[in-house]
Each structure stands twice: as structure tokens, then as C-alpha cells.
Scaffold this motif. Structure first.
Motif, PDB file in Angstrom:
ATOM      1  N   ASN B 148      53.449  59.592  43.387  1.00 17.61           N
ATOM      2  CA  ASN B 148      53.301  58.760  42.269  1.00 17.61           C
ATOM      3  C   ASN B 148      52.073  58.136  42.318  1.00 17.61           C
ATOM      4  N   TYR B 149      51.053  58.509  41.524  1.00 17.69           N
ATOM      5  CA  TYR B 149      49.816  58.270  41.508  1.00 17.69           C
ATOM      6  C   TYR B 149      49.358  56.875  40.873  1.00 17.69           C
ATOM      7  N   ARG B 150      50.254  56.431  39.872  1.00 17.74           N
ATOM      8  CA  ARG B 150      49.819  55.004  39.125  1.00 17.74           C
ATOM      9  C   ARG B 150      50.440  54.071  40.200  1.00 17.74           C
ATOM     10  N   SER B 151      51.670  54.122  40.835  1.00 18.65           N
ATOM     11  CA  SER B 151      52.145  53.374  41.704  1.00 18.65           C
ATOM     12  C   SER B 151      51.051  53.093  42.890  1.00 18.65           C
ATOM     13  N   LYS B 161      42.581  43.726  47.263  1.00 15.72           N
ATOM     14  CA  LYS B 161      42.646  42.170  46.909  1.00 15.72           C
ATOM     15  C   LYS B 161      42.765  41.325  48.333  1.00 15.72           C
ATOM     16  N   PHE B 162      43.689  41.785  49.133  1.00 18.64           N
ATOM     17  CA  PHE B 162      43.671  41.174  50.456  1.00 18.64           C
ATOM     18  C   PHE B 162      42.725  41.548  51.184  1.00 18.64           C
ATOM     19  N   LYS B 163      42.058  42.774  50.987  1.00 15.55           N
ATOM     20  CA  LYS B 163      40.978  43.117  51.947  1.00 15.55           C
ATOM     21  C   LYS B 163      39.875  43.891  51.230  1.00 15.55           C
ATOM     22  N   PRO B 164      38.884  43.155  50.831  1.00 14.99           N
ATOM     23  CA  PRO B 164      37.861  43.658  49.866  1.00 14.99           C
ATOM     24  C   PRO B 164      37.329  45.041  50.528  1.00 14.99           C
ATOM     25  N   GLU B 165      36.934  45.148  51.622  1.00 15.27           N
ATOM     26  CA  GLU B 165      36.307  46.294  52.202  1.00 15.27           C
ATOM     27  C   GLU B 165      37.210  46.995  53.089  1.00 15.27           C
ATOM     28  N   TYR B 166      37.888  47.838  52.455  1.00 16.98           N
ATOM     29  CA  TYR B 166      38.852  48.484  52.728  1.00 16.98           C
ATOM     30  C   TYR B 166      38.845  50.009  52.390  1.00 16.98           C
ATOM     31  N   PRO B 167      38.279  51.063  53.104  1.00 16.89           N
ATOM     32  CA  PRO B 167      37.543  52.069  52.661  1.00 16.89           C
ATOM     33  C   PRO B 167      38.793  53.168  52.435  1.00 16.89           C
ATOM     34  N   LYS B 168      39.807  53.177  53.210  1.00 18.81           N
ATOM     35  CA  LYS B 168      40.877  53.990  52.967  1.00 18.81           C
ATOM     36  C   LYS B 168      41.615  53.740  51.713  1.00 18.81           C
ATOM     37  N   ALA B 169      41.769  52.517  51.111  1.00 17.95           N
ATOM     38  CA  ALA B 169      42.489  52.115  50.092  1.00 17.95           C
ATOM     39  C   ALA B 169      41.597  52.395  48.906  1.00 17.95           C
ATOM     40  N   LEU B 170      40.228  52.345  48.952  1.00 18.25           N
ATOM     41  CA  LEU B 170      39.288  52.299  47.743  1.00 18.25           C
ATOM     42  C   LEU B 170      39.128  54.129  47.536  1.00 18.25           C
ATOM     43  N   SER B 171      39.094  54.823  48.773  1.00 16.28           N
ATOM     44  CA  SER B 171      39.054  56.375  48.602  1.00 16.28           C
ATOM     45  C   SER B 171      40.507  56.704  48.046  1.00 16.28           C
ATOM     46  N   ARG B 172      41.302  56.548  48.548  1.00 18.17           N
ATOM     47  CA  ARG B 172      42.691  56.729  47.967  1.00 18.17           C
ATOM     48  C   ARG B 172      42.823  56.244  46.433  1.00 18.17           C
ATOM     49  N   ALA B 173      42.375  55.104  46.002  1.00 19.46           N
ATOM     50  CA  ALA B 173      42.382  54.737  44.753  1.00 19.46           C
ATOM     51  C   ALA B 173      41.713  55.619  43.769  1.00 19.46           C
ATOM     52  N   ALA B 174      40.545  56.021  44.291  1.00 14.88           N
ATOM     53  CA  ALA B 174      39.511  56.909  43.543  1.00 14.88           C
ATOM     54  C   ALA B 174      40.275  58.272  43.291  1.00 14.88           C
ATOM     55  N   THR B 175      41.091  58.707  44.417  1.00 17.39           N
ATOM     56  CA  THR B 175      41.689  60.094  44.230  1.00 17.39           C
ATOM     57  C   THR B 175      42.689  60.116  43.324  1.00 17.39           C
ATOM     58  N   CYS B 176      43.516  58.834  43.278  1.00 18.53           N
ATOM     59  CA  CYS B 176      44.428  58.506  42.289  1.00 18.53           C
ATOM     60  C   CYS B 176      44.183  58.628  40.729  1.00 18.53           C
ATOM     61  N   CYS B 177      43.016  57.864  40.500  1.00 19.25           N
ATOM     62  CA  CYS B 177      42.441  58.163  39.224  1.00 19.25           C
ATOM     63  C   CYS B 177      42.083  59.447  38.629  1.00 19.25           C
ATOM     64  N   PHE B 178      41.614  60.281  39.571  1.00 21.31           N
ATOM     65  CA  PHE B 178      41.340  61.586  39.328  1.00 21.31           C
ATOM     66  C   PHE B 178      42.504  62.316  38.935  1.00 21.31           C
ATOM     67  N   HIS B 179      43.667  62.066  39.749  1.00 20.81           N
ATOM     68  CA  HIS B 179      45.058  62.894  39.315  1.00 20.81           C
ATOM     69  C   HIS B 179      45.547  62.473  37.988  1.00 20.81           C
ATOM     70  N   ILE B 180      45.258  61.092  37.623  1.00 19.22           N
ATOM     71  CA  ILE B 180      45.751  60.662  36.459  1.00 19.22           C
ATOM     72  C   ILE B 180      44.837  60.652  35.258  1.00 19.22           C
ATOM     73  N   LYS B 181      43.830  61.640  35.524  1.00 18.05           N
ATOM     74  CA  LYS B 181      42.548  61.874  34.674  1.00 18.05           C
ATOM     75  C   LYS B 181      41.894  60.608  34.095  1.00 18.05           C
ATOM     76  N   ASP B 182      41.705  59.620  34.743  1.00 17.72           N
ATOM     77  CA  ASP B 182      41.123  58.397  34.321  1.00 17.72           C
ATOM     78  C   ASP B 182      39.748  58.536  35.115  1.00 17.72           C
ATOM     79  N   TYR B 183      38.904  59.433  34.544  1.00 13.70           N
ATOM     80  CA  TYR B 183      37.859  59.856  35.162  1.00 13.70           C
ATOM     81  C   TYR B 183      36.694  58.642  35.326  1.00 13.70           C
ATOM     82  N   THR B 184      36.574  58.118  34.395  1.00 12.47           N
ATOM     83  CA  THR B 184      35.640  56.964  34.352  1.00 12.47           C
ATOM     84  C   THR B 184      35.763  56.001  35.539  1.00 12.47           C
TER      85      THR B 184
END
Lengths: 365, 389
Positions: B148-151, B161-184
Motif C-alpha cells: 500500500n505505497y500511497r498509505s 511531521k512529529f520527528k523531522p530528522e527521521y532517516p527511516k521514514a524519509l528513505s521509506r517515503a522516497a522508495t514509495c514515491c519510486f513505486h508509484i512513479k512519482d519520480y520528481t
């Protein structure tokens, strides 16, 4: 001279806002002329005072000081004088006399209203080649290159509306240093890749030109040619795209081009500034120094982009640079017989002869 | 010695009879005791016919965790209250308990259950921002496992938002964007990540892959736009040439202007054979009708410069399958077309080209398909046919 010394006293002792502003504006007016700037260089205390006021919390004062310093550092002698003052600064004292440090602090501060003016000062300071290494030393005392690149490439980094466009020329100037080029082309990082898209940045000719200049400097390091032309960096794409126009090619020709140049629309326009076009062509020329790069340029159908550019081009320097590249690319590797053209020893008598031939071509109407 | 002998002597006195007598006495005493207790019925025990089901519900013996909404045994319900009751826990304790539940389920790949637990934890709205960030991040991880990449992306952003420096969340978000083809957005998030972790090989590769994928996507879009424009241009040229030839077409829906729809063949046999251009010449699908025989013939590509007679010679070179008497020959037939208002019929001069015939003021092309009628000369069928007009 006496008048200037009087003003200097006011700037030093008086705390009244209106007096300081009046005095600073007088100095600013003075720096509009070469004679005025020359006069100021004889008063180092005045120059130091300007750096102090650059850090003043009153916006009109710091802004006026910034504009004055832009004018002063526009001359090489002014840049040199300010560098000497910066280097003599004691690291912990505030306000700092280190102009490089003060400017970078403003650039990196997201809420600074002086960021763009300070970028201009830095651009002026870094322009003279013989000052670059010393400035790099000062920069690295306070900031990392990663931070500076991040500020430059982040959209709307500055929250007050400053754009940091003049960091482009700063990178161009600093990339004259092998030390900085090694950082930019660090294969274990992602630095130059983040700068590449700005070759098509339509909102600022300054930023665009600065990055193209940076890329041109990077192509001087022949050992990196193969890496720069790999798909994951794809330097060729970003050098050729601004030189490509609306011309249509058949599917066969399109398929050979770098992906970014395939099936360009009829609305595509070329880079409008001839100086930038020339830098792009000079970068391509540098790439032609190595066999590995030449072969990639041929394989990627560079020739047809240059062919169409040549038909369209009006600028003599650009036409000449374009022809120089084509002359190399249309030769076979057997005909060239050299892996690295830069290692060729050209007799000095021919160097002068070639330069004169080029000059004659450019000056002919 | 005498003492020992005394004990032996006493032991020996128990006889079988005496033992039985004692046992009976004890039994009687026990019965008396039980009878003196209060009378109670066995009300809370498990029914005999459902003991296995009841055993399953017992927290010590259950084989799987209860599904949401499933009936809980009183004991389990009590245990849950201790853990999840708002009276027994602060919001932070509650959130932590739910997080631990979620982590437990996640570990056993029960991702949907994990999501439910994390969601309950998030609902506590506790004040611990770090804990709230973890709950969102962990729920994102569960969504990721379910693709469920969008969720997942939404939860990553909430975690950030709760924790701005959160590498795990940031890298997972980037990976999700790749899967939904939002490359920008993928590239942007990768660069945010790399600002603090410049040498992370996985993200460096992800960014490079996103850049390449983006380039391909944009190229394909440009190519498609070019193809569509080219097609559009060809279609405009087609319409322009038809108009220039002065050919009359029947327009659909009583329109005033010729459109491409008007050129679509209406018959399945030639649905894919639309009028088209070869160079600047028109090539038509053409229909031939044989009213007497109730037969139809189709010519898929009839070049406008071809003489009708040449086409007919080719068509009747061999007898038609249904023409058993071989009456239809080039010299023995007449060619007609129906007039503008379908109230007249006109003889065709077979020495003309198709283009010339179509320019006849009376000729109307219907359904993008010129149509001709063929009848045997001087036949009864022809007489009857002509009498209709």
C-alpha cells in the motif's frame, strides 16, 4: 581624503541611526566610481567598519554596507584587500571581520534578507583565480561543501524570497580549484548530479551560466570523462540539451540520442546567451580530448545536434567552437591515433599561429 | 524390648473385620459432611457439548489471537482492560502498549493486525512526539509490506511531521514515491536524505534509478505527443484534400462541418479500412452491391486514380462464387449509384476514375464508404430495380 576620514570617525563612534545611514550612503555613492574605490582602499579601518555594519541588525544599514562591499569587491584589488582583512580576523571575536564567514553565514541563514547580496559579494571575491585557494581555506573553516550545495539546490531555501542564484558563479569560480573539483566529482556522493539540471534553468541566466561554467571546469579533468558520461551521471545530456532546438529527427536518429534529447517538441528553444553556448561547446571540446569520451559522443549521435546548431548559430566564436568539435568527431580513432589529446606537445611556434588563425576567423565579418 | 513387643501386639489386633468397619464409619462421616454444605448448582462451567470451543477462548489455551469483534472470554477481556483501558493507563502507556502489539504482529507478518494496533495507538493522541512518530513510521512499514505505497507514503510524512530528522521514514517515503512513479518527489526526498547521509549507497542508487526512470517517462510522453500531433496533422490534411476535391459526404447528426467521424465505415467488414492518403492521393474502401442476388462485395483499398473499368475487370476475371449461371461479366453489367436524396439512381461511366465519379454532384459518400450497385444488363431484375426510382 580628509572628508573620508571624518566619515570614518562618524562610522566608528556615533550610534545614531540616521548619522550612520547618512555616512554609509555617502560611502556607497563614492564606490560607484573607480577613483572613489581606489581612495577607499587606502583606508583599511573604513573597510573593516563596512564588514562590521554588514552584520548590523538594522536592515537598511546592513543592506547599504552590503551594496558598498559589492562595489568594492568588483575590482580585483578590492577583493584582494577584503581577503587580507578576512584572513587577519581573530576567529572568536564578534562582530567578525572575516567577510567570507559573514557572507556565508547570511547565505546559509534561511531567514536572512542579505543572502542574495552576500552571494554577489562571494561571487566577486572568488572571481580572481589567484585568490581562490585562500578563500577555500576560509570557507572550509566554517561550513561544509555539502551544506552549501544543499542550500543552492533546495527549492525556496531562503524563506524571505532570496534566490541564491549568484552561488552559481561562486561554484564556477571555485571549481577552478582541483580540490573543489574532486569534491564535486566524488563518485561516492551525489553532488555534480544535483547541479546538472540547472543547465536548463530558465528563471536565471546567472544560475544557469554559473553551473555551465562549473561543468566546463570539471571537464578539464580527463580522468573523470568516462564516469561523467555514464548513464547515472549523463553529463552529455545536460551539455547538449541547451544546444538542441526544435528540429525533428527520424526514429533511427532519435533512438541514438541521449534520452533527454529524444523527440524534442517544436517549442524547444536553444540557450539564448552566446557566452553560455560557448562554454557548453568548450566543455564538449574538452571531452573530445579522450578516446573513451569521443567514442561515447559519436555513439550518442552528438554530431546531428551540432550540425543543426551550426545551421542556426550566428555568433562567430560559437561557430568556430562548434566546428572544432565536429572536426574531431568526424575523424576515426585510427586517424586521430591518440588516447588523450592533452598530452600532445604542441610546439610553441604553432600555438601562436593557431591562435592567430582563430582570431582572424572571429574578426572577419 | 518389651516396648517393641508391645507395639507389635497392638498392631496385630486389627482384623479384616475391624478394617471394614472403620472404612464404613469414615464413609458415613464424609457423607454427613457433604450433606451439611450449602446446595449450589454448577452454573458457570463449560457445557459438555461445547467444551472445546470454550477451551479455545481461554487465554491460556487459545491457539490464535482473537479477531476484531470476536467474542472474548471474561478472563481475556479482563486482561485486555488492564492493558488497554483508559482508566488504568495514561495515553502514553496506552500508545506504548498498542505499539508493542503492533510490533508483535508485524514480527509474525500479521500486517493488517499490526496496522490496526498502530492505528489504535495513534488514536490516543498522546503528547509524546517521538512515540507518535514511531507509531506512524511502523504503520508505514506494515503498509509497505502490503504494497500500500500511497498509505505508506502518507504515514511516512506524518512521522516526519512529529520527528523531522527521521532517516527511516524519509528513505521509506522516497522508495514509495519510486513505486508509484512519482519520480520528481522521489528525487527530492532522496536529496533531503542525502543532505544528512551523503554516502548512503542504497539512496544514491535509488536517486539514480529515479532520474533514469523519469527521463524515460518524459521521453515517452514527448514521443507520444509527437505521434499524436503527426496523426492529427495527417487527419487535417485528409479532410482538407477531400474538401478540395469537392466530394460530398453525408454528415452525421445533421452537422454543418465535416469531421473525422463522418469518415468511419459503418460496416464491420471494412471497419479498419478507412479512407486514407497515399502521398496526396485518396484511397477509399468501396462497397459493391448486387440487389438481385442479395450479395455484397468489398474493395478495401481503391485508389482514386484507378479506372472503375480496371477494377471491374479484376473483380470479374473469375466468376463470383454465387454466380452459378455466370451472368455477371464486365460486358454484361451496368453500374449505378444512389443519388443525393436516395430518390434517384444514376448510371456510372466505367471509363472514369473513382475520383472523377466521386466528384459527381449527385454522388454522396455515406459512412466514409462509396457504394455502387451492379445489375445484369437488360435483365428483368434491372427493370424492376429501375422502376423503384
Amino acid at each position: 581624503m580628509e572628508a573620508l576620514e571624518e566619515i570614518s570617525k562618524y562610522l566608528k563612534s556615533d550610534n545614531r541611526f540616521d548619522v550612520i545611514l547618512l555616512a554609509l550612503n555617502e560611502v556607497l555613492r563614492l564606490t560607484a566610481t573607480a577613483d572613489g574605490r581606489e581612495l577607499l582602499l587606502k583606508l583599511p579601518e573604513m573597510l573593516k567598519q563596512l564588514v562590521v555594519y554588514l552584520q548590523d541588525s538594522r536592515a537598511s544599514i546592513s543592506s547599504c554596507a552590503a551594496q558598498t562591499l559589492i562595489n568594492i569587491t568588483g575590482d580585483e584589488s578590492g577583493a584582494s584587500a577584503m581577503l587580507i582583512i578576512s584572513e587577519s580576523d581573530v576567529a572568536i571575536q564578534e562582530p567578525s571581520l572575516n567577510l567570507i564567514k559573514v557572507c556565508l553565514r547570511a547565505v546559509m541563514d534561511k531567514s536572512s534578507t542579505l543572502a542574495d547580496l552576500c552571494c554577489m559579494i562571494l561571487s566577486n571575491m572568488t572571481r580572481p583565480f589567484h585568490l581562490v585557494d585562500r578563500i577555500i581555506t576560509l570557507i572550509e573553516q566554517n561550513y561544509s561543501w555539502d551544506e552549501i550545495v544543499a542550500a543552492f539546490t533546495t527549492k525556496q531555501y531562503n524563506t524571505t524570497g532570496d534566490k541564491l542564484h549568484y552561488l552559481g558563479p561562486v561554484f564556477s569560480n571555485l571549481s577552478q580549484s582541483p580540490h573543489v573539483r574532486r569534491y564535486l566529482m566524488d563518485q561516492d556522493r551525489c553532488i555534480i548530479q544535483r547541479l546538472l539540471p540547472f543547465t536548463e534553468y530558465s528563471e536565471s541566466i546567472i544560475r544557469r551560466g554559473g553551473i555551465v561554467g562549473t561543468l566546463k571546469n570539471c571537464t578539464f579533468d580527463t580522468k573523470n570523462h568516462e564516469w561523467l558520461l555514464r548513464p547515472e551521471v549523463d553529463l552529455l545530456s545536460y551539455l547538449l540539451l541547451p544546444l538542441a532546438g526544435p528540429e525533428e529527427f527520424d526514429d533511427e536518429d532519435n533512438d541514438k540520442l541521449p534520452i533527454n534529447l529524444q523527440y524534442l517538441p517544436k517549442t524547444k528553444t536553444r540557450e539564448s546567451d552566446p557566452d553560455i553556448r560557448l562554454m557548453l561547446l568548450e566543455a564538449l571540446n574538452q571531452l573530445c580530448a579522450t578516446k573513451v569520451a569521443r567514442e561515447i559522443l559519436r555513439e550518442k549521435n552528438t554530431y546531428i545536434i551540432l550540425r543543426e546548431l551550426h545551421k542556426w548559430e550566428k555568433d562567430k566564436s560559437c561557430l568556430l567552437a562548434c566546428e572544432n568539435i565536429v572536426d574531431i568527431l568526424i575523424k576515426t580513432e585510427e586517424e586521430i591515433g591518440l588516447d588523450n589529446l592533452k598530452e600532445v606537445k604542441v610546439p610553441s611556434e604553432y600555438t601562436e599561429k593557431f591562435r592567430k588563425i582563430d582570431e582572424d576567423f572571429i574578426s572577419n565579418t | 524390648m518389651q516396648r517393641t513387643g508391645e507395639v507389635n501386639e497392638e498392631k496385630k489386633t486389627w482384623t479384616e473385620e475391624e478394617r471394614l468397619e472403620l472404612a464404613a464409619k469414615l464413609d458415613a462421616e464424609l457423607d454427613e459432611y457433604i450433606n451439611s454444605l450449602e446446595k449450589k448448582s454448577y452454573t458457570e462451567g463449560w457445557p459438555e457439548d461445547r467444551w472445546q470451543e470454550e477451551m479455545e477462548k481461554h487465554p491460556f489455551f487459545m491457539k490464535k489471537a482473537p479477531e476484531p469483534g470476536e467474542e472474548l472470554s471474561p478472563l481475556m477481556e479482563g486482561l485486555q482492560k488492564l492493558k488497554y483501558g483508559e482508566d488504568e493507563n495514561t495515553p502514553e502507556e496506552l500508545a506504548t502498549n498498542y505499539k508493542e502489539d503492533g510490533n508483535f504482529n508485524y514480527k509474525y507478518k500479521k500486517y493488517r493486525l499490526a496496522i490496526l494496533s498502530y492505528t489504535e495507538g495513534i488514536r490516543t493522541k498522546c503528547k509524546d512526539n517521538d512515540l507518535m512518530a514511531q507509531l506512524h513510521n511502523n504503520r508505514a512499514a506494515a503498509h509497505f509490506m502490503l504494497q500500500n505505497y500511497r498509505s505508506c507514503l502518507n504515514d511516512c510524512k506524518l512521522a516526519l511531521k512529529f520527528k523531522p530528522e527521521y532517516p527511516k521514514a524519509l528513505s521509506r517515503a522516497a522508495t514509495c514515491c519510486f513505486h508509484i512513479k512519482d519520480y520528481t518527489q522521489c528525487i527530492d526526498l532522496c536529496e533531503q536524505f542525502l543532505n544528512n547521509n551523503p554516502n548512503d549507497k542504497r539512496i544514491l542508487k535509488l536517486r539514480a534509478d529515479a532520474v533514469l526512470a523519469q527521463k524515460s517517462l518524459q521521453r515517452d510522453k514527448r514521443k507520444q505527443e509527437r505521434t499524436e500531433k503527426k496523426l492529427e496533422k495527417e487527419e487535417e490534411k485528409l479532410l482538407e484534400i477531400i474538401l478540395r476535391r469537392g466530394i460530398t459526404l453525408e454528415l452525421m447528426n445533421a452537422k454543418q462541418k465535416l469531421e473525422l467521424n463522418d469518415l468511419e465505415p459503418q460496416l464491420p467488414q471494412i471497419a479498419l479500412c478507412k479512407v486514407h492518403l497515399e502521398g496526396d492521393k485518396l484511397v477509399w474502401p468501396v462497397m459493391f452491391l448486387y440487389p438481385e442476388a442479395q450479395q455484397t462485395d468489398f474493395v478495401q483499398n481503391f485508389h482514386e486514380d484507378t479506372l472503375l473499368i480496371d477494377q471491374l475487370i479484376e473483380m470479374f476475371e473469375k466468376p463470383l462464387d454465387w454466380d452459378v449461371k455466370h451472368r455477371y461479366t464486365v460486358n454484361n453489367i451496368n453500374i449505378y449509384f444512389e443519388g443525393k436524396n436516395k430518390c434517384s439512381v444514376h448510371t456510372v461511366d466505367v471509363q472514369l476514375t473513382l475520383g472523377e465519379i466521386l466528384r459527381d454532384k449527385q454522388f454522396v459518400v455515406r459512412g466514409g464508404t462509396p457504394a455502387f450497385l451492379i445489375l445484369v444488363k437488360s435483365s428483368e431484375a434491372e427493370e424492376r430495380f429501375l422502376a423503384n426510382y
